[in-house]
Write a protein that holds these residues in place. Structure first.
Motif, PDB file in Angstrom:
ATOM      1  N   THR A  67       1.095  -0.906  -0.128  1.00  0.00           N
ATOM      2  CA  THR A  67      -0.014  -0.067   0.426  1.00  0.00           C
ATOM      3  C   THR A  67       0.657   1.185   0.509  1.00  0.00           C
ATOM      4  O   THR A  67       1.620   1.465   0.804  1.00  0.00           O
ATOM      5  CB  THR A  67      -0.943   0.050   1.030  1.00  0.00           C
ATOM      6  N   PRO A  68       1.120   2.184  -0.973  1.00  0.00           N
ATOM      7  CA  PRO A  68       1.480   2.982  -1.142  1.00  0.00           C
ATOM      8  C   PRO A  68       1.567   4.711  -0.388  1.00  0.00           C
ATOM      9  O   PRO A  68       2.209   5.442  -0.130  1.00  0.00           O
ATOM     10  CB  PRO A  68       2.017   3.493  -2.835  1.00  0.00           C
ATOM     11  N   LEU A 324       3.127   4.418 -18.827  1.00  0.00           N
ATOM     12  CA  LEU A 324       3.988   3.190 -17.986  1.00  0.00           C
ATOM     13  C   LEU A 324       3.664   2.162 -18.020  1.00  0.00           C
ATOM     14  O   LEU A 324       3.787   0.933 -17.191  1.00  0.00           O
ATOM     15  CB  LEU A 324       2.918   3.647 -16.654  1.00  0.00           C
ATOM     16  N   ASN A 325       3.870   1.732 -19.544  1.00  0.00           N
ATOM     17  CA  ASN A 325       3.788   0.434 -19.949  1.00  0.00           C
ATOM     18  C   ASN A 325       4.716  -1.219 -19.490  1.00  0.00           C
ATOM     19  O   ASN A 325       4.761  -1.591 -20.272  1.00  0.00           O
ATOM     20  CB  ASN A 325       3.444   0.274 -21.236  1.00  0.00           C
ATOM     21  N   PRO A 331       1.077  -1.042 -12.405  1.00  0.00           N
ATOM     22  CA  PRO A 331       0.221  -0.480 -11.104  1.00  0.00           C
ATOM     23  C   PRO A 331      -1.238  -1.288 -10.880  1.00  0.00           C
ATOM     24  O   PRO A 331      -1.489  -1.514 -11.886  1.00  0.00           O
ATOM     25  CB  PRO A 331       0.442   0.497 -10.971  1.00  0.00           C
ATOM     26  N   VAL A 332      -1.320  -0.866  -8.995  1.00  0.00           N
ATOM     27  CA  VAL A 332      -3.214  -1.290  -9.175  1.00  0.00           C
ATOM     28  C   VAL A 332      -3.746   0.557  -8.739  1.00  0.00           C
ATOM     29  O   VAL A 332      -2.678   0.667  -7.505  1.00  0.00           O
ATOM     30  CB  VAL A 332      -3.514  -2.224  -7.680  1.00  0.00           C
ATOM     31  N   ASN A 343      -5.077   0.593  -4.000  1.00  0.00           N
ATOM     32  CA  ASN A 343      -3.821   1.287  -4.378  1.00  0.00           C
ATOM     33  C   ASN A 343      -2.808   0.824  -3.964  1.00  0.00           C
ATOM     34  O   ASN A 343      -2.361  -0.189  -2.927  1.00  0.00           O
ATOM     35  CB  ASN A 343      -2.728   2.084  -4.162  1.00  0.00           C
ATOM     36  N   LEU A 344      -1.779  -0.216  -5.036  1.00  0.00           N
ATOM     37  CA  LEU A 344      -0.760  -1.558  -4.815  1.00  0.00           C
ATOM     38  C   LEU A 344       0.413  -1.016  -6.157  1.00  0.00           C
ATOM     39  O   LEU A 344      -0.135  -1.124  -7.046  1.00  0.00           O
ATOM     40  CB  LEU A 344      -1.228  -2.739  -4.628  1.00  0.00           C
ATOM     41  N   PHE A 345       1.501  -0.950  -5.534  1.00  0.00           N
ATOM     42  CA  PHE A 345       2.761  -0.354  -5.919  1.00  0.00           C
ATOM     43  C   PHE A 345       3.663  -1.374  -5.446  1.00  0.00           C
ATOM     44  O   PHE A 345       3.659  -2.073  -4.307  1.00  0.00           O
ATOM     45  CB  PHE A 345       2.749   0.618  -6.596  1.00  0.00           C
TER      46      PHE A 345
END
Length: 446
Positions: A67-68, A324-325, A331-332, A343-345
């Motif tokens: 979680t960012p 951002l590919n 990324p979520v 969000n998840l990174f």
């Protein structure tokens, strides 16, 4: 040939020394992680990267998702850099006969108390001045929006706090009421339009439920109360109001001192664009103050460059697939600010993002926008040195603390890093102190 052969052992020895020295430095960082009682009590991810050598210096759990929190704003920042120009589109408008029709682009600067000065002072909002100076009848056109006031996964009970200002197509006053008070008889609301919306709490209300808030808003309406028993010192409190486009026209009419009417159809085929503030004025507030509202509105402004419909989801999808590919891990990404726990990174994806930002914007400009350790923004009180050596974005939620950015070493090299901590308990202070050991080691040894 003889001299070259005789030189070979010396060159070989120097290469070995350099390799061993680099290995020792990374081992020192690794030892700090392994021996840390602080890091070992929760889930920690880290990557330190040398872009000059295109080499990972050290990593731990860099391929794991975290979680960012507000590290999400780095993604919003990069997307904005790639889509927006030097100035922010403030609104779009068209003229037909004796009427001026205007609609929103998502720009948050209109009469925002921290971005421009207010009416009655020497300088005012460009959009405000434009609308005030027009002789035509003013019509605000409802803007197609595919967002709600709050983002997905936001805390439902944060409505009373400044960081949960509602997303909107054309915000006004930052979508907050700024309250200042020294006593029951000496308090003000900005905009003054809202002062009549406040009532004093009854004795029963003051007891049930107990609250430390001097001012409170009803969760679902613009009904405000205040508790005079808590007027003990000077108070400045920013409180979000419930936004609607009807309310926008009422506040604008009150502020401009002339009628602004609401219509739901656009009587002009295409609009001209009026630009408002410099983009960097938003970026600095986004990065240094970690302003959630600015983050969310930037995504809507980006969306306005592609469509009349303002949609955070559409611009996140565009950025993810077009800009951002090439990240190591997909990324979520669900909002602009990082308020959402959806969000998840991964640390290594954030480091790759930092490379992309570095390639997009000159370093002097980038470092003037980011918080500087010991000097500015959210890391003003941490990572101090004789000169700033950490330029980075923080991210904090309950049990989450992250820091990602750039280290300037004593040899004037720039290293990239992402530190991510999830699921710790207690204060983040011990984590920051432990992080500082690692970042100082990187500064001193590289």
């Amino acid at each position: 040939m003889k001299n070259r052969i005789s030189d070979f052992p010396t060159v070989y020895l120097l290469v070995c020394i350099i390799i061993l020295s680099a290995g020792c430095r990374s081992q020192q960082i690794g030892r700090t992680f392994r021996q840390s009682d602080v890091f070992n009590k929760h889930f920690t991810g880290f990557m330190l990267y040398n872009p000059e050598k295109q080499k990972v210096v050290y990593e731990q759990n860099s391929d794991k998702y975290f979680t960012p929190a507000s590290n999400t704003k780095l993604f919003t920042f990069y997307t904005s850099l790639k889509i927006l120009g030097d100035s922010i589109p403030g609104l779009k408008y068209g003229v037909s006969h004796d009427s001026l029709f205007f609609w929103g682009t998502g720009d948050p600067s209109l009469l925002h108390p921290d971005l421009i000065t207010l009416p009655g002072r020497t300088k005012q909002s460009r959009v405000y001045e434009f609308l005030r100076s027009r002789s035509e009848k003013l019509f605000y056109v409802t803007t197609p929006v595919k967002v709600t006031g709050f983002g997905p996964g936001w805390g439902w009970d944060d409505y009373n706090d400044y960081y949960s200002a509602e997303r909107a197509p054309l915000p006004i006053y930052g979508n907050i009421v700024r309250l200042k008070a020294t006593s029951v008889s000496a308090w003000s609301a900005q905009p003054a339009f809202f002062k009549s919306y406040f009532v004093e709490k009854s004795l029963l209300q003051r007891l049930l439920p107990p609250s430390s808030y001097v001012f409170q808003r009803d969760p679902v309406s613009n009904l405000f109360t205040f508790d005079p028993s808590l007027f003990q010192k000077e108070i400045v409190h920013d409180m979000p109001f419930r936004y609607s486009e009807q309310l926008l026209t009422e506040i604008l009419s009150d502020t401009l001192h002339k009628a602004v009417n609401l219509i739901n159809r656009k009587p002009v085929k295409a609009g001209q664009t009026l630009y408002s503030v410099r983009a960097d004025s938003l970026y600095k507030k986004l990065m240094q103050e970690s302003d959630n509202f600015i983050a969310e509105q930037l995504l809507l402004i980006c969306a306005s460059q592609f469509s009349d419909t303002l949609s955070s989801d559409s611009i996140i999808a565009y950025s993810t697939h077009k800009l951002l590919n090439d990240l190591p891990d997909a990324p979520v990404w669900v909002d602009g600010s990082g308020l959402s726990r959806y969000n998840l990174f991964t640390p290594r994806s954030i480091v790759r993002l930092l490379q992309k930002i570095q390639a997009t914007i000159p370093q002097d400009r980038l470092f003037s926008i980011l918080p500087a350790g010991g000097q500015s923004g959210t890391i003003k009180n941490f990572y101090k040195g004789d000169t700033p050596y950490v330029f980075a974005k923080t991210g904090s939620l309950g049990n989450v603390h992250c820091l990602s950015g750039y280290i300037v070493t004593k040899k004037r090299k720039v290293l990239l890093f992402s530190f991510m901590h999830n699921n710790y308990t207690g204060s983040s202070i011990p984590i920051k102190e432990e992080m500082e050991k690692v970042l100082k080691l990187a500064r001193d040894k590289y």
